[in-house]
Design a protein around this motif. Structure first.
Motif, short mmCIF file in Angstrom:
data_model
loop_
_atom_site.label_atom_id
_atom_site.label_comp_id
_atom_site.label_asym_id
_atom_site.label_seq_id
_atom_site.Cartn_x
_atom_site.Cartn_y
_atom_site.Cartn_z
N PHE A 284 9.67 -5.19 12.49
CA PHE A 284 8.51 -5.57 12.83
C PHE A 284 8.07 -7.05 12.86
O PHE A 284 7.43 -7.40 13.86
CB PHE A 284 7.49 -5.04 11.77
N ILE B 144 1.39 -2.74 0.83
CA ILE B 144 2.15 -2.18 1.61
C ILE B 144 2.48 -3.07 2.85
O ILE B 144 3.57 -3.45 3.38
CB ILE B 144 1.91 -0.58 2.09
N ARG B 145 1.16 -3.41 3.39
CA ARG B 145 1.13 -4.01 4.70
C ARG B 145 0.96 -5.56 4.12
O ARG B 145 0.32 -6.01 3.41
CB ARG B 145 0.13 -3.57 5.84
N CYS C 58 6.96 7.98 8.08
CA CYS C 58 6.02 7.11 7.60
C CYS C 58 4.70 7.39 7.64
O CYS C 58 4.32 7.61 8.68
CB CYS C 58 6.16 5.71 7.92
N CYS D 235 6.54 -3.14 2.52
CA CYS D 235 7.16 -2.31 3.66
C CYS D 235 8.37 -3.14 3.91
O CYS D 235 8.33 -4.21 4.52
CB CYS D 235 6.33 -2.17 5.16
N ILE D 236 9.69 -2.67 3.72
CA ILE D 236 10.93 -3.11 3.92
C ILE D 236 11.17 -3.59 5.49
O ILE D 236 11.97 -4.39 5.51
CB ILE D 236 12.03 -2.56 3.04
N PHE D 237 10.81 -2.53 6.20
CA PHE D 237 10.82 -2.52 7.74
C PHE D 237 10.26 -3.82 8.09
O PHE D 237 10.68 -4.30 9.33
CB PHE D 237 10.25 -1.33 8.10
N CYS E 139 8.64 -0.73 -0.30
CA CYS E 139 8.47 0.59 0.12
C CYS E 139 9.93 0.72 0.80
O CYS E 139 10.13 0.05 2.09
CB CYS E 139 7.30 0.84 1.20
N ASP E 140 10.59 1.87 0.57
CA ASP E 140 11.67 2.07 1.51
C ASP E 140 11.56 3.68 1.84
O ASP E 140 12.69 4.30 1.85
CB ASP E 140 13.23 1.77 0.83
N ALA E 141 10.54 4.26 1.88
CA ALA E 141 10.50 5.60 1.77
C ALA E 141 10.95 6.41 3.12
O ALA E 141 11.58 7.40 2.97
CB ALA E 141 8.73 6.01 1.78
N CYS E 142 11.10 5.51 4.24
CA CYS E 142 11.74 6.34 5.45
C CYS E 142 13.20 6.35 5.27
O CYS E 142 13.79 6.83 6.01
CB CYS E 142 11.13 5.45 6.58
N ILE F 71 3.08 3.41 10.66
CA ILE F 71 4.03 3.50 11.60
C ILE F 71 4.06 4.80 12.38
O ILE F 71 3.55 5.69 11.64
CB ILE F 71 5.42 3.13 10.78
N TYR G 204 2.26 5.08 6.41
CA TYR G 204 1.41 3.91 6.10
C TYR G 204 1.27 2.99 7.32
O TYR G 204 1.44 1.71 7.07
CB TYR G 204 2.35 3.35 5.02
S1 SF4 Z 1 7.86 4.24 5.11
FE1 SF4 Z 1 9.32 2.90 5.85
S2 SF4 Z 1 8.11 2.06 7.72
FE2 SF4 Z 1 6.75 2.97 6.38
S3 SF4 Z 1 5.77 1.44 5.07
FE3 SF4 Z 1 7.54 2.28 3.99
S4 SF4 Z 1 9.28 1.15 4.65
FE4 SF4 Z 1 7.56 0.70 6.06
#
Ligand code: SF4
Length: 486
Positions: free
Chosen positions: A264, A196-197, A403, A257-259, A454-457, A407, A405
């Motif tokens: 970031f 993820i990171r 989030c 993490c797509i963010f 991950c695009d959970a947010c 954030i 994970y």
């Molecule tokens: S929930 Fe959003 S900010 Fe958190 S790891 Fe996934 S994509 Fe990144």
């Protein structure tokens, strides 16, 4: 990259947890290299900074609250001599933001010392805390990083090997982590099963040593060549025996993490073969197709909105202009303005250029809207500077889910889009129109070697299961039932 208008104010962005850096380079000034690496990664955390050095016999450490160059001077660096250094900058998401919680975290396991620095968040450490208590291990702080370090310590005590301790931690703790760990004689780097990171591995020229960093810009800062990423679930060890690698835990479906691409990371960093800058420019181009508007000028909210705005301008044919100036020298640790000063409109971080803006219909490109407070002030500021119209275009979809994970958005009630309709958000912010990139459009903009994100947010699909208690606290169940969550 905090873009609150006011220093010290809770920012209207998802804030990154931390940066980590590690170097194994006997004969080099490893603390100084770590310091350079952390300066390059300062955007990932501005509350505290720390470096721990392994000198063959013991671990030396210096850490404090503040920016890297506030924490380290020549005298401090001169004391940190050794072959191995790990470093950390912190933005607190779990366990508070005081000195005690700053990292690296040092643990004594009988005669063995280890130092650990962590980027990410472990999703539920309560059972592990209970397990540690049962093992007779006392915790001194509240961070998940200490839980990780103490878990590793339990197995070092039993088996006498750091690597088996790391494996135990990887099996017992879940969530997002990119961790660097130093013993007096070796550097370790490891990453969660979904990756993820981020965590990149590089090499100093002339085989002088190895470097790991949260982003490739940290490798560039010390002249290291990118070699590869630390793989999901992998443990890398560097010592006098050279570089060794083993799988600490089976990799799961990749969920980077797509963010990182949206906000970031620094634009000159590269993840999985994709330069962040180019991905941002493509996001702007795609947004111009998805959400066109008639306007006189495109402008980007610094820093991450700027390449996106250039892409939007390119595709739409509307000229790009600089209309907002950012003060780069304000961190979250600076003195907070009083309420009275805020009311006076003291703009410490962002200031408009009225001569560029006056009378114009603006398309303003920003990276995200989380709480909505900064966007509202931004629109007010642009109108005060004479903008005729303000059309807000956002290069991420609506942030609908917290989030867990790493954030700092851990409950749904903080997220404006989760609580108001699109039109209500637009009215609240006070813009003439508002549009977000689609989730498909965001994915399309990123040309990386892997497509597991991950695009959970945005989607509510969490790659690592969220335990019941945490779901309740985050108000997930109230809205979604079992919804899209695992
Ligand atoms: S929930 Fe959003 S900010 Fe958190 S790891 Fe996934 S994509 Fe990144």
């Amino acid at each position: 990259m905090t873009t609150s208008l006011f220093a010290g104010e809770r920012p209207d962005r998802p804030e990154e947890a931390c940066a980590v850096f590690g170097v194994y380079a006997p004969g080099e000034d490893v603390a100084r290299l770590a310091c350079f690496g952390l300066q390059a990664l300062q955007h990932r955390g501005q509350e505290s900074a720390g470096i721990a050095v392994g000198d063959g016999d013991t671990i030396l450490i210096h850490k404090d609250l503040g920016l890297v160059d506030q924490v380290f001077d020549e005298e401090e660096l001169a004391h940190l001599k050794g072959d191995i250094a790990i470093g950390h900058t912190r933005y607190s998401t779990a366990g508070g933001g005081g000195w005690k919680e700053s990292q690296p975290h040092v643990s004594a396991i009988d005669d063995e010392l280890i130092a650990l620095a962590h980027n990410g968040t472990l999703v539920d450490t309560a059972p592990q805390r209970a397990w540690l208590a049962n093992e007779g291990v006392q915790l001194y702080g509240h961070t998940d990083s200490e839980v990780a370090a103490r878990t590793i310590g339990v197995d070092i005590r039993r088996a006498g090997r750091i690597r088996s301790g790391i494996k135990l931690m990887m099996q017992q703790l879940h969530g997002a982590y990119a961790i660097v760990l130093a013993s007096p004689t070796a550097l370790y780097a490891f990453r969660d099963a979904c990756g993820i990171r981020p965590l990149s591995l590089g090499r100093l020229p002339n085989e002088r040593g190895w470097v790991v960093a949260s982003e490739t810009c940290g490798l560039d800062a010390v002249g290291a060549q990118f070699v590869r990423d630390v793989e999901p679930g992998e443990i890398v060890k560097v010592s006098s025996a050279g570089l060794e690698s083993e799988q600490g835990i089976e990799p799961a479906k990749r969920a980077f993490c797509i963010f990182e691409y949206v906000y970031f990371a620094r634009p000159d960093s590269v993840f999985d073969g994709e330069v962040v800058y180019h991905a941002r420019r493509r996001m702007g181009r795609i947004l111009a197709c998805e959400a066109p508007v008639e306007a006189d000028m495109v402008l980007g909210v610094p820093d991450s909105g700027v390449p996106c705005a250039l892409g939007y301008a390119e595709k739409s044919g509307i000229p790009y202009g600089d209309g907002i100036v950012k003060n780069r020298y304000v961190g979250r640790t600076f003195i907070q303005p009083t309420q009275e000063m805020r009311q006076m409109g003291i703009r410490i971080k962002l200031n408009p250029l009225p001569s560029m803006i006056r009378g114009k219909r603006l398309v303003v490109i920003d990276d995200s809207i989380v709480r909505g407070n900064t966007s509202k002030k931004l629109v007010e500021m642009l109108r005060d500077a004479g903008a005729a119209e303000v059309h807000l275009r956002i290069v991420s979809p609506e942030v609908m889910w917290p989030c867990f994970y790493g954030i700092d958005t851990d409950t749904r009630d903080q997220l404006i889009s989760a609580n108001l309709s699109h039109d209500e958000v637009c009215r609240h912010i006070g813009c003439d129109s508002l549009a977000f990139i689609s989730l498909d459009g965001l994915h399309e903009a990123i040309h990386s070697d892997h497509d597991g994100f991950c695009d959970a947010c945005f989607s509510g699909v969490y790659p690592v299961a969220i335990p019941g208690q945490l779901r309740q606290k985050a108000c997930l169940d109230a809205v979604s039932g079992d919804g899209p969550l695992p």
